[in-house]
Every structure is written in C-alpha cells, then in structure tokens.
Design an enzyme around this catalytic site. Structure first.
Site, PDB file in Angstrom:
ATOM      1  N   PHE A 238       0.830  -1.217   0.000  1.00 40.01           N
ATOM      2  CA  PHE A 238       0.000   0.000   0.000  1.00 40.01           C
ATOM      3  C   PHE A 238       0.868   1.272   0.000  1.00 40.01           C
ATOM      4  CE2 PHE A 238      -1.984   2.674   3.549  1.00 40.01           C
ATOM      5  CZ  PHE A 238      -2.558   3.575   2.673  1.00 40.01           C
ATOM      6  N   ILE A 239       1.608   1.510   1.078  1.00 37.32           N
ATOM      7  CA  ILE A 239       2.418   2.740   1.141  1.00 37.32           C
ATOM      8  C   ILE A 239       3.569   2.648   0.142  1.00 37.32           C
ATOM      9  CG2 ILE A 239       3.789   4.256   2.637  1.00 37.32           C
ATOM     10  CD1 ILE A 239       2.273   3.045   5.062  1.00 37.32           C
TER      11      ILE A 239
ATOM     12  N   ASP B 200       9.732  -7.397  -3.203  1.00 36.48           N
ATOM     13  CA  ASP B 200       8.491  -7.712  -2.474  1.00 36.48           C
ATOM     14  C   ASP B 200       8.175  -9.181  -2.708  1.00 36.48           C
ATOM     15  OD1 ASP B 200       5.598  -7.815  -1.720  1.00 36.48           O
ATOM     16  OD2 ASP B 200       5.799  -5.635  -1.622  1.00 36.48           O
TER      17      ASP B 200
ATOM     18  N   GLY C 288       1.322  -7.530  -0.758  1.00 28.95           N
ATOM     19  CA  GLY C 288       1.280  -6.581  -1.878  1.00 28.95           C
ATOM     20  C   GLY C 288       0.798  -7.250  -3.156  1.00 28.95           C
TER      21      GLY C 288
ATOM     22  N   ILE D 255      12.696 -10.515   2.153  1.00 27.27           N
ATOM     23  CA  ILE D 255      13.778  -9.869   2.919  1.00 27.27           C
ATOM     24  C   ILE D 255      14.360 -10.822   3.966  1.00 27.27           C
ATOM     25  CG2 ILE D 255      13.061  -7.468   2.596  1.00 27.27           C
ATOM     26  CD1 ILE D 255      11.777  -7.700   5.486  1.00 27.27           C
TER      27      ILE D 255
ATOM     28  N   TYR E 279       4.038  -6.739  17.412  1.00 24.44           N
ATOM     29  CA  TYR E 279       4.292  -5.874  16.249  1.00 24.44           C
ATOM     30  C   TYR E 279       4.985  -4.578  16.686  1.00 24.44           C
ATOM     31  CZ  TYR E 279       3.313  -2.517  12.521  1.00 24.44           C
ATOM     32  OH  TYR E 279       3.431  -1.546  11.566  1.00 24.44           O
TER      33      TYR E 279
ATOM     34  N   LYS F 219       8.764  -3.233  15.550  1.00 24.58           N
ATOM     35  CA  LYS F 219       9.039  -1.965  14.864  1.00 24.58           C
ATOM     36  C   LYS F 219      10.036  -1.125  15.669  1.00 24.58           C
ATOM     37  CE  LYS F 219       7.391  -2.354  11.116  1.00 24.58           C
ATOM     38  NZ  LYS F 219       7.818  -1.849   9.823  1.00 24.58           N
TER      39      LYS F 219
HETATM   40  P1  NAD Z   1       1.403  -3.586   3.218  1.00 19.12           P
HETATM   41  O1  NAD Z   1       1.139  -4.912   3.819  1.00 19.12           O
HETATM   42  O2  NAD Z   1       0.517  -3.100   2.147  1.00 19.12           O
HETATM   43  O3  NAD Z   1       2.901  -3.494   2.706  1.00 19.12           O
HETATM   44  C1  NAD Z   1       3.927  -4.350   3.157  1.00 19.12           C
HETATM   45  C2  NAD Z   1       4.566  -4.960   1.923  1.00 19.12           C
HETATM   46  O4  NAD Z   1       5.658  -5.782   2.360  1.00 19.12           O
HETATM   47  C3  NAD Z   1       3.603  -5.870   1.138  1.00 19.12           C
HETATM   48  O5  NAD Z   1       3.674  -5.544  -0.226  1.00 19.12           O
HETATM   49  C4  NAD Z   1       4.138  -7.271   1.396  1.00 19.12           C
HETATM   50  O6  NAD Z   1       3.901  -8.157   0.312  1.00 19.12           O
HETATM   51  C5  NAD Z   1       5.611  -6.994   1.613  1.00 19.12           C
HETATM   52  N1  NAD Z   1       6.270  -8.024   2.418  1.00 19.12           N
HETATM   53  C6  NAD Z   1       5.800  -8.628   3.549  1.00 19.12           C
HETATM   54  N2  NAD Z   1       6.686  -9.532   3.974  1.00 19.12           N
HETATM   55  C7  NAD Z   1       7.730  -9.510   3.104  1.00 19.12           C
HETATM   56  C8  NAD Z   1       8.944 -10.220   3.000  1.00 19.12           C
HETATM   57  N3  NAD Z   1       9.273 -11.168   3.891  1.00 19.12           N
HETATM   58  N4  NAD Z   1       9.775  -9.926   1.988  1.00 19.12           N
HETATM   59  C9  NAD Z   1       9.463  -8.988   1.068  1.00 19.12           C
HETATM   60  N5  NAD Z   1       8.312  -8.290   1.092  1.00 19.12           N
HETATM   61  C10 NAD Z   1       7.467  -8.546   2.111  1.00 19.12           C
HETATM   62  O7  NAD Z   1       1.423  -2.548   4.450  1.00 19.12           O
HETATM   63  P2  NAD Z   1       1.588  -0.972   4.493  1.00 19.12           P
HETATM   64  O8  NAD Z   1       0.457  -0.459   5.277  1.00 19.12           O
HETATM   65  O9  NAD Z   1       1.879  -0.432   3.147  1.00 19.12           O
HETATM   66  O10 NAD Z   1       2.894  -0.843   5.412  1.00 19.12           O
HETATM   67  C11 NAD Z   1       4.168  -0.534   4.886  1.00 19.12           C
HETATM   68  C12 NAD Z   1       5.130  -0.367   6.036  1.00 19.12           C
HETATM   69  O11 NAD Z   1       4.723   0.706   6.872  1.00 19.12           O
HETATM   70  C13 NAD Z   1       5.241  -1.573   6.954  1.00 19.12           C
HETATM   71  O12 NAD Z   1       6.576  -1.690   7.350  1.00 19.12           O
HETATM   72  C14 NAD Z   1       4.382  -1.227   8.148  1.00 19.12           C
HETATM   73  O13 NAD Z   1       4.805  -1.877   9.307  1.00 19.12           O
HETATM   74  C15 NAD Z   1       4.631   0.266   8.225  1.00 19.12           C
HETATM   75  N6  NAD Z   1       3.564   1.022   8.867  1.00 19.12           N
HETATM   76  C16 NAD Z   1       2.320   1.072   8.290  1.00 19.12           C
HETATM   77  C17 NAD Z   1       1.332   1.842   8.887  1.00 19.12           C
HETATM   78  C18 NAD Z   1      -0.069   1.944   8.328  1.00 19.12           C
HETATM   79  O14 NAD Z   1      -0.892   2.602   8.959  1.00 19.12           O
HETATM   80  N7  NAD Z   1      -0.368   1.372   7.178  1.00 19.12           N
HETATM   81  C19 NAD Z   1       1.624   2.559  10.056  1.00 19.12           C
HETATM   82  C20 NAD Z   1       2.882   2.418  10.632  1.00 19.12           C
HETATM   83  C21 NAD Z   1       3.859   1.677  10.005  1.00 19.12           C
HETATM   84  C1  UD1 Z   2      -2.165   0.461  12.268  1.00 21.96           C
HETATM   85  C2  UD1 Z   2      -1.426  -0.302  11.192  1.00 21.96           C
HETATM   86  C3  UD1 Z   2      -0.056  -0.683  11.681  1.00 21.96           C
HETATM   87  C4  UD1 Z   2       0.635   0.585  12.138  1.00 21.96           C
HETATM   88  C5  UD1 Z   2      -0.184   1.316  13.197  1.00 21.96           C
HETATM   89  C6  UD1 Z   2       0.504   2.624  13.543  1.00 21.96           C
HETATM   90  C7  UD1 Z   2      -2.652  -1.633   9.545  1.00 21.96           C
HETATM   91  C8  UD1 Z   2      -3.350  -2.898   9.250  1.00 21.96           C
HETATM   92  N1  UD1 Z   2      -2.160  -1.499  10.812  1.00 21.96           N
HETATM   93  O1  UD1 Z   2      -2.415  -0.372  13.418  1.00 21.96           O
HETATM   94  O2  UD1 Z   2       0.709  -1.266  10.637  1.00 21.96           O
HETATM   95  O3  UD1 Z   2       1.926   0.366  12.582  1.00 21.96           O
HETATM   96  O4  UD1 Z   2      -1.467   1.597  12.648  1.00 21.96           O
HETATM   97  O5  UD1 Z   2      -0.267   3.699  13.578  1.00 21.96           O
HETATM   98  O6  UD1 Z   2      -2.511  -0.778   8.705  1.00 21.96           O
HETATM   99  N2  UD1 Z   2     -10.818  -1.926  14.042  1.00 21.96           N
HETATM  100  C9  UD1 Z   2     -12.209  -2.052  14.031  1.00 21.96           C
HETATM  101  N3  UD1 Z   2     -12.772  -2.711  12.998  1.00 21.96           N
HETATM  102  C10 UD1 Z   2     -12.056  -3.273  11.967  1.00 21.96           C
HETATM  103  C11 UD1 Z   2     -10.634  -3.147  11.990  1.00 21.96           C
HETATM  104  C12 UD1 Z   2     -10.044  -2.458  13.053  1.00 21.96           C
HETATM  105  O7  UD1 Z   2     -12.890  -1.576  14.935  1.00 21.96           O
HETATM  106  O8  UD1 Z   2     -12.657  -3.865  11.049  1.00 21.96           O
HETATM  107  C13 UD1 Z   2     -10.205  -1.138  15.137  1.00 21.96           C
HETATM  108  C14 UD1 Z   2      -9.003  -1.805  15.809  1.00 21.96           C
HETATM  109  O9  UD1 Z   2      -9.406  -2.671  16.829  1.00 21.96           O
HETATM  110  C15 UD1 Z   2      -8.267  -0.561  16.314  1.00 21.96           C
HETATM  111  C16 UD1 Z   2      -8.548   0.506  15.238  1.00 21.96           C
HETATM  112  O10 UD1 Z   2      -9.722   0.063  14.557  1.00 21.96           O
HETATM  113  O11 UD1 Z   2      -8.786  -0.124  17.539  1.00 21.96           O
HETATM  114  C17 UD1 Z   2      -7.423   0.652  14.238  1.00 21.96           C
HETATM  115  O12 UD1 Z   2      -7.074  -0.648  13.788  1.00 21.96           O
HETATM  116  P1  UD1 Z   2      -6.112  -0.901  12.523  1.00 21.96           P
HETATM  117  O13 UD1 Z   2      -6.593  -0.150  11.352  1.00 21.96           O
HETATM  118  O14 UD1 Z   2      -5.901  -2.363  12.407  1.00 21.96           O
HETATM  119  O15 UD1 Z   2      -4.795  -0.109  12.953  1.00 21.96           O
HETATM  120  P2  UD1 Z   2      -3.807  -0.224  14.199  1.00 21.96           P
HETATM  121  O16 UD1 Z   2      -3.997  -1.458  14.982  1.00 21.96           O
HETATM  122  O17 UD1 Z   2      -3.900   1.096  14.911  1.00 21.96           O
END
Ligand code: NAD
Ligand code: UD1
Length: 333
Positions: A11-12, A31, A36, A55, A142, A146
């Site tokens: 996603f990101i 990836d 993804g 990775i 998790y 991180k």
């Molecule tokens: P995502 O799951 O869409 O992206 C993660 C990507 O990593 C995927 O494309 C997946 O296929 C790939 N991946 C997983 N395991 C792998 C491996 N062993 N080798 C190679 N590729 C692998 O999630 P995202 O939301 O885009 O998150 C991207 C990064 O940002 C992650 O490190 C996540 O922990 C971090 N992050 C996300 C959020 C959020 O709110 N989405 C917040 C804080 C941190």
């Molecule tokens: C998210 C990210 C994580 C990131 C963190 C930092 C995802 C999947 N997780 O975690 O990678 O490091 O933010 O900010 O992107 N919930 C519901 N209904 C649902 C799904 C979730 O009520 O269907 C609630 C959860 O219980 C939680 C909140 O919504 O209280 C947010 O959940 P989620 O989107 O999974 O994010 P985080 O756990 O905060």
C-alpha cells in the site's frame, strides 16, 4: 538517484514508488507479494525493476541492493492482531528481515536507509500527543518489532556509520490499502463495508482514537527524509496531529455515502492501543514536513477510489463472462 523499495508492491510502498518514478528516479522493488500486489505497479511496470523475493533471505536482499543509493525499507508484516497470533513470524520478517536489509545496506555503502517505523512503539502510554522523546512501551509483538528496527538502525549508525532515519507513521490510509483481510486497516474495512451495504464491525466501543493520515502525507515524508541534512539516526512522527474516533469516522462515512449504516460492536482486540495522536513538530523542523491532505479530503478520495475499483472489477468480470460465452458459442459452431 537509484532507490530500492522493499515492500514496494504494498500500500504505502507502491504509492511511494509511483512518486519516485514520476520524479525520474531509478527504482528496484523487492516484495514477496505476501500482502502486496503486482497490479499496484502495472502503470509503471516497464519503468522499474521488480524482484519477487523475501527480505528474510539475505542473498535476495544483496541482489536487490547492489546498485542502490537510497533504501526505503517498508517490507513488513504490518498487522497488530496478526503479531499477537503469531509473534515468531512477525519477528522473523520485521526484525530478522530488517537486519538483513541493514547488513546489505552497510555492505553496499548506501547513502541512507529510510525505515517504516510505527506509532505502535509508543504503546499504551496515556500522554497525548506522542512526542519522540517519550520512552516507547510497545504493548504488542508488532510494536516491539518496529521499535527493535529503530534500535538496530541506531546501532548500525554507531557501529558502522550507516545512516538510517525512522518514520513513525500514524495510521496511514488511502488508495490501495488492502480491504480484504480481517487484519486490514480499519478505514479500508469501513469504506468497503459502506460500498457493499454491510454493517461495519467495530472492536470495542468505537471511542478509541487514531491520527488517521492520508497516504500522500507518508509519501511526502518518505521523500523528504531521504534527503534532509543532519537527521541520521533520528526518529520522526508522521501524522496530521489530530485524533479521530472510529465513531466519528462512521459518521463521516454516513455523510459521504448518504447511507445510515449502523456499526456492529464486538469485544476489543488484544494488543490494541486506546488513543493515538502525533506531535509533528520535529518532522516539521528537521524534514520540512507538512501534511498535504487532511482527514476529510483523504477519506473522500479513499472512498472514491474503492468505489471506482469496484466498478472496474464488475466491468472486468462482465467482459470475462462475455468472452467465455463467445468462446463457448464458437466451439459449438
Ligand atoms: P502492506 O502490507 O501493504 O505493505 C507491506 C509490503 O511488504 C507488502 O507488499 C508485502 O507483500 C511486503 N512483504 C511482507 N513480507 C515480506 C517479505 N518477507 N519480503 C518482502 N516483502 C514482504 O502494508 P503498508 O500499510 O503499506 O505498510 C508498509 C510499512 O509501513 C510496513 O513496514 C508497516 O509496518 C509500516 N507502517 C504502516 C502503517 C499503516 O498505517 N499502514 C503505520 C505504521 C507503520
Ligand atoms: C495500524 C497499522 C499498523 C501501524 C499502526 C501505527 C494496519 C493494518 N495497521 O495499526 O501497521 O503500525 O497503525 O499507527 O494498517 N478496528 C475495528 N474494525 C475493523 C478493523 C479495526 O474496529 O474492522 C479497530 C481496531 O481494533 C483498532 C482501530 O480500529 O482499535 C485501528 O485498527 P487498525 O486499522 O488495524 O490499525 P492499528 O492497529 O492502529
């Protein structure tokens, strides 16, 4: 410039790759497609190098790294509840995988590694907003994984002079966030529930808050953090500086869609933090970061994207069905 983006089909990651390509950079994506999708890279596929691999395999990481100047390390298992269910696998990918990326980055003398850290490192500390000087107390495997990634980055700077910058993203949402898994981000789940006229599921009372941050803001921060001077070894919050409850999100979606869907409330999830809100003054000061898109505009853009994806998927299915009928008719003929 030459960039390696781990997790670049996610996603990101894929949103970041789009921007790098737009700016004329050369990009390698590593990836394993566990979460993804190659589809996310379709529009730019002939402009990048895509390596399908993990990775967790150091040789694969070395192969992907050998020409990189900058590394955006985003590959991870990104779910809190999945880490509670299977902490070993989260550790293997998020900690051991990160160590592999840092070792290869050191070996090939990359200029800087950008690490996708997380606000989950702060854990259940009640003080808001979260400031980078607070002691992290992660409450899920998790969150630990991180935080450990950040610590490894700081150790690599001291031991080997490798530059790493950690961005603690706060709940990023937007186009391409996978809505299909029970572990998917809440806004992806809610948007698709509204589209499909299904009751959104809320874990807890819905009064928990998050600093929901549109993905363009994270992409903006990623690129700034690669080039900002004097930030090696530092950690920055990336959010909007606000906090919004899930119940407020539901009201906003009811307004956008005109659908009076009520949520179904279930027990809270293990490892969930209650409230989250970023202080972004450090990112402003050192990176020149400023949120580009606010929550409401971002939510509207996100909902529109899921709606268009649904329309495209229906059209694709209809075309496939028509083609199958035509083939069957020819066979009969
Ligand atoms: P995502 O799951 O869409 O992206 C993660 C990507 O990593 C995927 O494309 C997946 O296929 C790939 N991946 C997983 N395991 C792998 C491996 N062993 N080798 C190679 N590729 C692998 O999630 P995202 O939301 O885009 O998150 C991207 C990064 O940002 C992650 O490190 C996540 O922990 C971090 N992050 C996300 C959020 C959020 O709110 N989405 C917040 C804080 C941190
Ligand atoms: C998210 C990210 C994580 C990131 C963190 C930092 C995802 C999947 N997780 O975690 O990678 O490091 O933010 O900010 O992107 N919930 C519901 N209904 C649902 C799904 C979730 O009520 O269907 C609630 C959860 O219980 C939680 C909140 O919504 O209280 C947010 O959940 P989620 O989107 O999974 O994010 P985080 O756990 O905060």
């Amino acid at each position: 410039m030459r960039y390696l983006v781990t997790g670049g089909a996610g996603f990101i990651g894929s949103n970041t790759v789009d921007e790098l390509v737009l700016r004329g950079h050369s990009v390698v994506v590593l990836d394993d497609l566990s979460a993804g999708k190659e589809d996310h890279l379709t529009d730019i596929r002939n402009k990048i190098t895509f390596i399908k691999g993990s990775i967790t395999d150091i040789e694969t990481v070395r192969k992907a790294m050998h020409e990189a100047e900058y590394v955006l390390h985003l590959a991870a298992r990104a779910s809190v509840p999945r880490s509670v269910k299977d902490p070993l696998e989260t550790n293997r990918i998020n900690v051991e995988g990160t160590l592999n990326v840092l070792l290869a980055a050191k070996e090939f003398k990359v200029k800087r590694v950008l690490f996708a850290a997380s606000s989950s490192a702060y854990g259940e500390m009640p003080t808001l907003p979260k400031v980078e000087t607070m002691q992290p107390v992660p409450i899920s495997p998790y969150g630990v994984s991180k935080y450990v990634g950040e610590l490894y980055g700081q150790a690599f700077l001291k031991c080997y002079g490798l530059e790493m910058v950690s961005l603690r993203y706060f709940n990023i949402f937007g186009p391409r966030q996978d809505p299909s898994s029970p572990y998917s981000g809440v806004l992806a789940r809610f948007c698709t529930a509204f589209l499909e006229d299904k009751q959104p599921v809320v874990f807890g009372d819905g009064e928990q808050t998050r600093d929901f941050t549109f993905v363009d803001n994270a992409v903006h921060a990623n690129l700034l953090a690669c080039e900002a001077p004097n930030v090696a070894g530092k950690v920055f919050n990336v959010g909007c500086g606000d906090r919004i409850s899930l119940n407020q999100v539901l009201v906003a979606l009811q307004k956008i869609t005109g659908k009076p869907l009520e949520a179904k409330y279930e027990p809270p999830r293990e490892g969930d933090i209650r409230d989250s809100q970023a202080d972004i003054s450090q990112a402003r000061k050192f990176l020149g970061y400023e949120p580009q898109v606010g929550f409401e505009e971002g939510l509207q853009l996100t909902f529109n994207w899921y709606r268009e994806s649904q329309v495209k998927a229906v059209a694709k299915d209809a075309a496939r069905e028509a083609a199958a009928k035509e083939t069957a008719a020819k066979d009969v003929g």
